[in-house]
Write an enzyme that holds these catalytic residues in place. Sequence first.
Site, PDB file in Angstrom:
ATOM      1  N   ASP A  40      -1.001   6.596   6.270  1.00 14.08           N
ATOM      2  CA  ASP A  40      -2.342   5.572   6.137  1.00 14.08           C
ATOM      3  C   ASP A  40      -2.664   4.790   7.171  1.00 14.08           C
ATOM      4  OD1 ASP A  40      -4.080   3.888   4.794  1.00 14.08           O
ATOM      5  OD2 ASP A  40      -2.814   3.532   3.038  1.00 14.08           O
ATOM      6  N   LYS A  44     -11.882  -1.817   6.827  1.00 10.76           N
ATOM      7  CA  LYS A  44     -11.150  -2.711   7.643  1.00 10.76           C
ATOM      8  C   LYS A  44     -11.452  -2.681   8.993  1.00 10.76           C
ATOM      9  CE  LYS A  44      -9.018  -2.633   3.750  1.00 10.76           C
ATOM     10  NZ  LYS A  44      -7.705  -1.865   3.111  1.00 10.76           N
ATOM     11  N   TRP A  53       0.790  -1.204  -0.038  1.00 10.67           N
ATOM     12  CA  TRP A  53       0.076   0.091  -0.076  1.00 10.67           C
ATOM     13  C   TRP A  53       0.930   1.274  -0.163  1.00 10.67           C
ATOM     14  CZ3 TRP A  53      -4.358  -0.558  -2.068  1.00 10.67           C
ATOM     15  CH2 TRP A  53      -5.102  -1.730  -1.873  1.00 10.67           C
TER      16      TRP A  53
HETATM   17  C1  LIG Z   1      -7.070  -1.471   1.856  1.00  7.68           C
HETATM   18  C2  LIG Z   1      -6.280  -0.337   2.098  1.00  7.68           C
HETATM   19  C3  LIG Z   1      -5.973   0.648   0.879  1.00  7.68           C
HETATM   20  C4  LIG Z   1      -6.933   0.825  -0.259  1.00  7.68           C
HETATM   21  O1  LIG Z   1      -8.243   1.260   0.202  1.00  7.68           O
HETATM   22  P1  LIG Z   1      -9.375   1.635  -0.764  1.00  7.68           P
HETATM   23  O2  LIG Z   1     -10.425   1.853   0.216  1.00  7.68           O
HETATM   24  O3  LIG Z   1      -9.662   0.218  -1.616  1.00  7.68           O
HETATM   25  O4  LIG Z   1      -9.059   2.734  -1.559  1.00  7.68           O
HETATM   26  C5  LIG Z   1      -5.124   1.628   1.438  1.00  7.68           C
HETATM   27  N1  LIG Z   1      -4.001   1.335   2.266  1.00  7.68           N
HETATM   28  C6  LIG Z   1      -4.338   0.434   3.234  1.00  7.68           C
HETATM   29  C7  LIG Z   1      -3.169   0.376   4.286  1.00  7.68           C
HETATM   30  C8  LIG Z   1      -5.105  -0.527   3.166  1.00  7.68           C
HETATM   31  O5  LIG Z   1      -5.489  -1.430   3.923  1.00  7.68           O
END
Ligand SMILES: *Cc1c(COP(=O)(O)O)cnc(C)c1O
Length: 360
Positions: free
Chosen positions: A172, A196, A102
């Site tokens: 993030d 998540k 990511w």
């Molecule tokens: C799932 C995830 C993403 C992508 O998320 P989207 O909602 O599909 O854009 C980005 N960063 C991390 C750490 C993730 O777990």
Amino acid sequence: MSPVLNFGAGPATLPVPVVEQAAAELGRRSRDGITIMEASHRGLDFSAVAEKAEADLRLLLGVPETHRVLFLQGGATAQFAGVPLNLAPEGASADHVVSGHWSRRAADEAARFCTVNVAADGAGSGYRSVPDPATWRRSPEAAYLAYCANDTIHGVEFHRPPDPGGPPLVADMSSTLLSRPLEVDRFGVIYAGAQKNLGPAGVTVVIVHTELLGRSGRAIPSVLDYRAMADSGSMLNTPPTFAWYVSGLVLAWLIAEGGLEEMESRNRRKQALLYDAIDGSSLYSNAVEPAWRSWMNVPFRLADPDLDAVFRDEASAAGLVGLEGHRSVGGMRASLYNAVPETAVRTLVEFMSDFERRHG
Ligand SMILES: *Cc1c(COP(=O)(O)O)cnc(C)c1O
């Protein structure tokens, strides 16, 4: 009771009482004769939902007055572009630390909008760890330092945020926000897709320091513009009302369960159970260095990959689902978000040990 134990990475399992409450409330109409799913985002019912969700999130995380909380759309992926557009003036550079899938994606997207300096990249170690911060090649003029607090795919987690030095720290936190207490005042921007550890897909939480609103001076699509979104209470356009509402139920559930200290101790026990089982077996392995192992997403491999499909089939027959590793890395992955109870992890560990006895 949930019919299966869902270890999926996202969209992921929600607390059973939250799903039951949402189902009950959908079956009940408000005084205007409509359910929350049908209500105007500008109406009194939804306004109360929106305000309470923000207040509960602020309470749980101790978000200081210096920071705004936004409820946006487009997922974490939209923020891969939103961060450079909001924080990096035209022609500026940004430091990115790559610790897995990511953060690589975030750096690649940011490179479309500013000059990205990859200060460190865990790819050299196969994402088994992150290079020591003392070796990071930082650029003196960087508009921010970005990292991914928990890589959901490689299972690499920063157990303490890095020290950004001068520029604002951007994180993030899609798969780790609310898993434990956090010092929000250390961050310029925190963002997390809800699906998540927070709620259903469709809403993305952004926590941003007020000093960073309008920082880049660039033309930004309004829906990605932190200042425009903060000024409109995240209602510059129609927000994802249902996902915002269910996320609010999860936040209230977290408070009722004892808050983030309690989540930290539960999550600490859960991950220890699973990593101990993996390390104590000769069939399963996890290659991430212990100091960097994720509490939320535990990827693991079977010594004989021919057993992968057998493992998944038998797990699924035993009611354990969502264990397939991300398509880019293969193997298995168990996600242990807040809504996954300790009993579910015990059931998984027992299944794994039984499977090893029979097939190992
Ligand atoms: C799932 C995830 C993403 C992508 O998320 P989207 O909602 O599909 O854009 C980005 N960063 C991390 C750490 C993730 O777990």
